[in-house]
Scaffold this active site. Structure first.
Site, PDB file in Angstrom:
ATOM      1  N   GLU A  11      27.015   6.094 -21.770  1.00 17.48           N
ATOM      2  CA  GLU A  11      27.013   7.560 -21.858  1.00 17.48           C
ATOM      3  C   GLU A  11      26.885   8.081 -23.286  1.00 17.48           C
ATOM      4  O   GLU A  11      26.229   9.104 -23.535  1.00 17.48           O
ATOM      5  CB  GLU A  11      28.286   8.121 -21.209  1.00 17.48           C
ATOM      6  CG  GLU A  11      28.358   7.906 -19.701  1.00 17.48           C
ATOM      7  CD  GLU A  11      28.909   6.564 -19.300  1.00 17.48           C
ATOM      8  OE1 GLU A  11      28.965   6.278 -18.092  1.00 17.48           O
ATOM      9  OE2 GLU A  11      29.301   5.782 -20.215  1.00 17.48           O
ATOM     10  N   PHE A  21      33.168  10.940 -18.122  1.00 18.55           N
ATOM     11  CA  PHE A  21      32.211  10.057 -18.784  1.00 18.55           C
ATOM     12  C   PHE A  21      31.155  10.851 -19.554  1.00 18.55           C
ATOM     13  O   PHE A  21      30.638  10.397 -20.565  1.00 18.55           O
ATOM     14  CB  PHE A  21      31.532   9.139 -17.763  1.00 18.55           C
ATOM     15  CG  PHE A  21      32.486   8.319 -16.951  1.00 18.55           C
ATOM     16  CD1 PHE A  21      33.812   8.157 -17.328  1.00 18.55           C
ATOM     17  CD2 PHE A  21      32.073   7.696 -15.784  1.00 18.55           C
ATOM     18  CE1 PHE A  21      34.706   7.402 -16.576  1.00 18.55           C
ATOM     19  CE2 PHE A  21      32.951   6.933 -15.019  1.00 18.55           C
ATOM     20  CZ  PHE A  21      34.266   6.789 -15.422  1.00 18.55           C
ATOM     21  N   HIS A  58      39.138   9.191 -13.601  1.00 19.46           N
ATOM     22  CA  HIS A  58      38.057   9.962 -12.996  1.00 19.46           C
ATOM     23  C   HIS A  58      38.471  11.408 -12.705  1.00 19.46           C
ATOM     24  O   HIS A  58      37.686  12.173 -12.140  1.00 19.46           O
ATOM     25  CB  HIS A  58      37.603   9.306 -11.697  1.00 19.46           C
ATOM     26  CG  HIS A  58      36.777   8.067 -11.892  1.00 19.46           C
ATOM     27  ND1 HIS A  58      37.273   6.945 -12.524  1.00 19.46           N
ATOM     28  CD2 HIS A  58      35.492   7.767 -11.551  1.00 19.46           C
ATOM     29  CE1 HIS A  58      36.318   6.010 -12.555  1.00 19.46           C
ATOM     30  NE2 HIS A  58      35.244   6.485 -11.967  1.00 19.46           N
TER      31      HIS A  58
END
Length: 315
Positions: free
Chosen positions: A49, A74, A112
């Protein structure tokens, strides 16, 4: 929202060869048609990323309108140095797309859970921050962002209403959208959590409370006029976001109210400055961290009672 973004980006790329899409090894199935039909406008950089933002910056400096796509944290926290030093400092033509805002990927754990991204991104100069509340807003935002020649951040989730709240509803960056009109209390919301808000509004209506619901899809630049008007009209504002209570939508609204010195009760529905140590689907985590419809309803009643007591004391 993700599908609305993908569909709109495809239509934009069909008409404009300068549209360029980069993904960090995500979106398989959703973007297969884009990759097949526009191979010269598509690049999968893999699970890299930070490199994705570097490549996107280079393409932006060469005149491309780049959309760089990855999962919430991310695309942002992992790439913060590249976003700040490469993209924002040089004010390149780049939109960073964060898929899975808030607890969208709740079952995968705190790595996440994108719950600090709004505060981080709005603090960086030269970045426009958009957090659409519905699939319809996502589609409109994507189209508008294609013509913005600077760094933008688009935070999307799964699901969301596909139609505008009213037939004459219009989407403009920096201008909020009214979803429900009322005079007793105002809710200012960003993101798919508007679903919980609208459920709470139904409960409030059943006990005779008239609610105003504003989708503040643009966090930066903020629609300050709508906030000031709501403060004067209703005297009570609650911000609602699937984000930490520090620095996000609630923080932005608090800044406006403090600077304006308005007589308004204000509170936030947000995550209470903690990491989530629980896993589960989005609906479950909203309940656990008290940002669901029931929590919105209870906090609304509390503020309405406080306002009523304050008015009686002043008579």
């Amino acid at each position: 929202m993700r599908d609305a973004f993908a569909k709109q980006l495809y239509e934009l790329a069909k008409k404009d060869k300068n549209i360029f899409f980069i993904t960090g090894d995500l979106g398989f199935g959703v973007f297969d048609k884009f990759a097949k039909d526009f191979p010269k406008q598509y690049l999968n950089v893999g699970v890299a990323e930070q490199n994705m933002i570097g490549v996107a910056t280079g393409l932006g400096l060469e005149g491309k309108k780049v959309f760089a796509y990855s999962i919430g944290n991310f695309a942002t926290i992992r790439c913060l140095e590249q976003i700040r030093n490469d993209a924002a400092y040089h004010n390149v033509n780049l939109t960073i797309v964060s898929s899975g805002g808030g607890f969208t990927y709740g079952s995968l754990g705190m790595s996440h859970h994108a719950t600090e991204d709004i505060a981080i991104m709005r603090s960086i100069p030269n970045i426009t921050v958009l957090v659409p509340s519905t699939a319809w807003e996502t589609m409109k935002a994507t189209k508008k962002l294609a013509s913005v020649k600077s760094v933008c951040y688009l935070r999307i989730e799964k699901g969301g209403l596909k139609k505008p709240p009213f037939k004459n509803s219009r989407f403009e960056i920096g201008k909020s959208i009214l979803y429900n009109n009322g005079n007793d209390i105002t809710f200012v919301v960003a993101g798919g959590i508007i679903k919980e808000n609208l459920e709470a509004v139904k409960k409030l209506k059943n006990v005779g409370i008239s609610s105003r619901v504003i989708s503040m899809h643009t966090i930066k630049p903020l629609d300050e006029l709508a906030i000031k008007k709501a403060a004067r009209d209703t005297g009570i504002i609650i911000s609602i976001e699937e984000h930490n209570c520090n620095g996000g939508l609630g923080g932005a609204i608090a800044e406006v109210l403090a600077k304006s010195n308005l007589d308004c009760l204000f509170d936030m529905i947000a995550i209470d400055n903690k990491f989530s140590s629980v896993v589960g689907d989005q609906s479950y985590l909203r309940k656990i961290y008290k940002i669901n419809s029931d929590s919105i309803y209870k906090k609304s009643i509390k503020l309405l009672r406080a306002r009523a007591c304050s008015v009686k004391k002043n008579i």
